[in-house]
Design a protein around this motif. Structure first.
Motif, PDB file in Angstrom:
ATOM      1  N   ALA A   1       0.829  -1.205   0.000  1.00  0.00           N
ATOM      2  CA  ALA A   1       0.000   0.000   0.000  1.00  0.00           C
ATOM      3  C   ALA A   1       0.860   1.250   0.000  1.00  0.00           C
ATOM      4  O   ALA A   1       0.590   2.211  -0.735  1.00  0.00           O
ATOM      5  CB  ALA A   1      -0.938  -0.014   1.211  1.00  0.00           C
ATOM      6  N   ARG A   2       1.911   1.270   0.798  1.00  0.00           N
ATOM      7  CA  ARG A   2       2.770   2.461   0.880  1.00  0.00           C
ATOM      8  C   ARG A   2       3.552   2.672  -0.412  1.00  0.00           C
ATOM      9  O   ARG A   2       3.680   3.797  -0.899  1.00  0.00           O
ATOM     10  CB  ARG A   2       3.723   2.338   2.063  1.00  0.00           C
ATOM     11  N   VAL A   3       4.083   1.588  -0.962  1.00  0.00           N
ATOM     12  CA  VAL A   3       4.862   1.714  -2.203  1.00  0.00           C
ATOM     13  C   VAL A   3       3.970   2.174  -3.355  1.00  0.00           C
ATOM     14  O   VAL A   3       4.348   3.056  -4.142  1.00  0.00           O
ATOM     15  CB  VAL A   3       5.551   0.377  -2.540  1.00  0.00           C
ATOM     16  N   LEU A   4       2.776   1.617  -3.448  1.00  0.00           N
ATOM     17  CA  LEU A   4       1.855   2.009  -4.506  1.00  0.00           C
ATOM     18  C   LEU A   4       1.416   3.464  -4.335  1.00  0.00           C
ATOM     19  O   LEU A   4       1.305   4.214  -5.315  1.00  0.00           O
ATOM     20  CB  LEU A   4       0.646   1.076  -4.511  1.00  0.00           C
ATOM     21  N   ALA A   5       1.193   3.878  -3.095  1.00  0.00           N
ATOM     22  CA  ALA A   5       0.810   5.270  -2.840  1.00  0.00           C
ATOM     23  C   ALA A   5       1.932   6.224  -3.239  1.00  0.00           C
ATOM     24  O   ALA A   5       1.677   7.290  -3.816  1.00  0.00           O
ATOM     25  CB  ALA A   5       0.455   5.455  -1.370  1.00  0.00           C
ATOM     26  N   GLN A   6       3.173   5.840  -2.947  1.00  0.00           N
ATOM     27  CA  GLN A   6       4.303   6.699  -3.322  1.00  0.00           C
ATOM     28  C   GLN A   6       4.399   6.831  -4.840  1.00  0.00           C
ATOM     29  O   GLN A   6       4.653   7.923  -5.367  1.00  0.00           O
ATOM     30  CB  GLN A   6       5.600   6.134  -2.744  1.00  0.00           C
TER      31      GLN A   6
ATOM     32  N   ALA B   1       1.887   6.580  -6.922  1.00  0.00           N
ATOM     33  CA  ALA B   1       0.745   7.376  -7.373  1.00  0.00           C
ATOM     34  C   ALA B   1       0.957   8.859  -7.105  1.00  0.00           C
ATOM     35  O   ALA B   1       0.582   9.710  -7.925  1.00  0.00           O
ATOM     36  CB  ALA B   1      -0.533   6.891  -6.682  1.00  0.00           C
ATOM     37  N   ASP B   2       1.550   9.183  -5.957  1.00  0.00           N
ATOM     38  CA  ASP B   2       1.768  10.587  -5.600  1.00  0.00           C
ATOM     39  C   ASP B   2       2.880  11.237  -6.416  1.00  0.00           C
ATOM     40  O   ASP B   2       3.024  12.467  -6.385  1.00  0.00           O
ATOM     41  CB  ASP B   2       2.127  10.703  -4.116  1.00  0.00           C
ATOM     42  N   THR B   3       3.658  10.449  -7.116  1.00  0.00           N
ATOM     43  CA  THR B   3       4.789  10.997  -7.871  1.00  0.00           C
ATOM     44  C   THR B   3       4.640  10.687  -9.366  1.00  0.00           C
ATOM     45  O   THR B   3       4.220  11.536 -10.142  1.00  0.00           O
ATOM     46  CB  THR B   3       6.120  10.444  -7.319  1.00  0.00           C
ATOM     47  N   THR B   4       4.924   9.469  -9.744  1.00  0.00           N
ATOM     48  CA  THR B   4       4.928   9.114 -11.167  1.00  0.00           C
ATOM     49  C   THR B   4       3.560   9.307 -11.821  1.00  0.00           C
ATOM     50  O   THR B   4       3.441   9.948 -12.875  1.00  0.00           O
ATOM     51  CB  THR B   4       5.397   7.664 -11.346  1.00  0.00           C
ATOM     52  N   LEU B   5       2.528   8.748 -11.201  1.00  0.00           N
ATOM     53  CA  LEU B   5       1.183   8.903 -11.759  1.00  0.00           C
ATOM     54  C   LEU B   5       0.753  10.362 -11.739  1.00  0.00           C
ATOM     55  O   LEU B   5       0.211  10.878 -12.733  1.00  0.00           O
ATOM     56  CB  LEU B   5       0.187   8.049 -10.978  1.00  0.00           C
ATOM     57  N   PHE B   6       1.000  11.044 -10.635  1.00  0.00           N
ATOM     58  CA  PHE B   6       0.570  12.437 -10.504  1.00  0.00           C
ATOM     59  C   PHE B   6       1.184  13.318 -11.583  1.00  0.00           C
ATOM     60  O   PHE B   6       0.480  14.099 -12.240  1.00  0.00           O
ATOM     61  CB  PHE B   6       0.937  12.974  -9.118  1.00  0.00           C
TER      62      PHE B   6
ATOM     63  N   VAL C   1      -4.398   3.417   1.651  1.00  0.00           N
ATOM     64  CA  VAL C   1      -3.758   4.691   1.309  1.00  0.00           C
ATOM     65  C   VAL C   1      -3.479   4.795  -0.192  1.00  0.00           C
ATOM     66  O   VAL C   1      -3.511   5.891  -0.768  1.00  0.00           O
ATOM     67  CB  VAL C   1      -2.475   4.884   2.141  1.00  0.00           C
ATOM     68  N   ALA C   2      -3.242   3.661  -0.852  1.00  0.00           N
ATOM     69  CA  ALA C   2      -2.964   3.689  -2.292  1.00  0.00           C
ATOM     70  C   ALA C   2      -4.158   4.182  -3.093  1.00  0.00           C
ATOM     71  O   ALA C   2      -3.993   4.875  -4.108  1.00  0.00           O
ATOM     72  CB  ALA C   2      -2.547   2.297  -2.765  1.00  0.00           C
ATOM     73  N   ASP C   3      -5.362   3.841  -2.658  1.00  0.00           N
ATOM     74  CA  ASP C   3      -6.557   4.306  -3.369  1.00  0.00           C
ATOM     75  C   ASP C   3      -6.660   5.827  -3.324  1.00  0.00           C
ATOM     76  O   ASP C   3      -6.964   6.471  -4.333  1.00  0.00           O
ATOM     77  CB  ASP C   3      -7.811   3.685  -2.747  1.00  0.00           C
TER      78      ASP C   3
ATOM     79  N   PRO D   1      -5.133  12.544  -8.685  1.00  0.00           N
ATOM     80  CA  PRO D   1      -4.806  13.090 -10.012  1.00  0.00           C
ATOM     81  C   PRO D   1      -5.917  12.854 -11.026  1.00  0.00           C
ATOM     82  O   PRO D   1      -6.151  13.684 -11.919  1.00  0.00           O
ATOM     83  CB  PRO D   1      -3.525  12.351 -10.408  1.00  0.00           C
ATOM     84  N   LEU D   2      -6.625  11.722 -10.878  1.00  0.00           N
ATOM     85  CA  LEU D   2      -7.734  11.411 -11.779  1.00  0.00           C
ATOM     86  C   LEU D   2      -8.922  12.314 -11.488  1.00  0.00           C
ATOM     87  O   LEU D   2      -9.644  12.747 -12.396  1.00  0.00           O
ATOM     88  CB  LEU D   2      -8.136   9.940 -11.643  1.00  0.00           C
ATOM     89  N   TRP D   3      -9.119  12.620 -10.206  1.00  0.00           N
ATOM     90  CA  TRP D   3     -10.158  13.566  -9.787  1.00  0.00           C
ATOM     91  C   TRP D   3      -9.922  14.920 -10.450  1.00  0.00           C
ATOM     92  O   TRP D   3     -10.863  15.567 -10.922  1.00  0.00           O
ATOM     93  CB  TRP D   3     -10.136  13.695  -8.265  1.00  0.00           C
ATOM     94  N   PHE D   4      -8.663  15.360 -10.518  1.00  0.00           N
ATOM     95  CA  PHE D   4      -8.340  16.637 -11.147  1.00  0.00           C
ATOM     96  C   PHE D   4      -8.737  16.606 -12.621  1.00  0.00           C
ATOM     97  O   PHE D   4      -9.313  17.560 -13.139  1.00  0.00           O
ATOM     98  CB  PHE D   4      -6.850  16.940 -10.993  1.00  0.00           C
ATOM     99  N   THR D   5      -8.441  15.491 -13.283  1.00  0.00           N
ATOM    100  CA  THR D   5      -8.824  15.362 -14.693  1.00  0.00           C
ATOM    101  C   THR D   5     -10.333  15.491 -14.861  1.00  0.00           C
ATOM    102  O   THR D   5     -10.827  16.228 -15.733  1.00  0.00           O
ATOM    103  CB  THR D   5      -8.370  13.997 -15.249  1.00  0.00           C
TER     104      THR D   5
END
Length: 321
Positions: A95-100, A102-107, A182-184, A190-194
């Motif tokens: 969960a923590r790795v996926l969240a990190q 998402a907050d960086t690469t995906l964002f 936390v990953a969700d 970022p998708l919400w922003f879109t």
């Protein structure tokens, strides 16, 4: 309206994606909170009174404790309200790795896609030209030295990441199982922003209906119960708070972990590694395995403790005057 030393005060603005992440966590945990709306761009004198230099959005205030970065805020909220958990025991590391990610690469892929010319024009539609220019200059200063994806590359990456999220949602409601983690929350904003801030760009989401259905489930969590609070009252709450010598109020981990050869009590600065590198100066009063804490004094906010996560932030000894 006033605030107490135990109130959760979120300093944010409505269209901030990382703020939406935290607002949904507050809703998921059904926590009552107070809302201070801050400017999207500089100047931010009331923000700096509390943070000492950090100006990214959001930050969480509890009395005279200021928590910077949404990842650390999630940890603090988990400590305050452990259930429902953000970090399921069987998948805590994942969960923590996926969240990190998402907050960086995906964002950054999502934002490079969102803010290409058509999206940027949509975001500032109806606003005076000066508003778009000021926002662009502000974010350019915050991202100095960063490598930005070009729109075509960002589009391709964003499509791939959406497909990967859709793959994770096969047979389950959330990314790692039947309940959000936390990953969700990190992948959602970022998708919400879109979808909400630049809907003219939202067609990209239609190719992954499982992701759209998951977004609906995330939005349904809501923002919990909150009341508006002025920045002046938030600063007054900091000044009135007691316990200025207790930097571990919202974390039982007090063990000093020295990776830098910098002793507690030293004058230091802390700054983000990449985006928003404005340094925060202060006295180092804690350095645990997960966070740094600085103590500083402001004429309006009083003695303040500013907390940062270790990951993504740089600790340096202050340069002699």
């Amino acid at each position: 309206m006033s605030a107490t030393s135990t109130d959760l005060i979120l300093h944010h603005y409505p269209t901030s994606p990382f703020s939406e992440k935290v607002r949904l966590v507050l809703g998921y945990k059904q926590l009552a909170w107070k809302s201070v709306i801050i400017p999207a761009i500089l100047p931010k004198p009331d923000v700096v009174a509390l943070t000492g230099g950090y100006r990214k959005t959001p930050f969480l205030q509890i009395g005279a404790d200021i928590y910077c970065d949404s990842a650390l805020i999630c940890d603090v909220l988990e400590h305050i309200q452990p259930t429902p958990t953000l970090y399921p025991a069987h998948n805590k590391g994942m969960a923590r790795v996926l969240a990190q990610w998402a907050d960086t690469t995906l964002f950054w892929a999502a934002m490079a896609y969102n803010l290409q010319p058509k999206g940027a024009a949509s975001m500032f539609e109806g606003a005076p030209p000066e508003a778009a220019k000021a926002f662009g200059a502000d974010r350019a200063a915050m991202s100095s030295g960063m490598t930005r994806l070009r729109p075509a590359d960002a589009t391709a990456a964003y499509k791939s990441y959406l497909r990967r999220l859709a793959n994770m949602l096969e047979g389950q409601d959330f990314l790692l199982g039947g309940t959000p983690c936390v990953a969700d929350f990190a992948a959602y904003h970022p998708l919400w922003f879109t979808a909400k801030r630049v809907p003219v760009m939202a067609d990209i989401l239609n190719a992954t209906p499982a992701v759209l259905a998951w977004m609906d489930r995330m939005a349904a969590l809501g923002h919990g119960s909150f009341e508006k609070l002025s920045a002046t009252d938030a600063i007054a709450a900091s000044a009135a708070s007691t316990g200025a010598s207790a930097p571990f109020a919202h974390d039982e981990d007090t063990t000093f972990q020295d990776e830098h050869g910098i002793a507690l009590g030293s004058e230091v600065t802390i700054a983000a590694e990449l985006f928003g590198q404005e340094p925060t100066p202060g006295t180092l009063v804690a350095a645990t395995r997960t966070r740094f804490t600085l103590q500083r004094t402001d004429e309006r906010a009083g003695t303040v403790r500013v907390h940062f996560p270790r990951i993504g932030y740089v600790l340096k000894a202050a340069q002699p005057a």
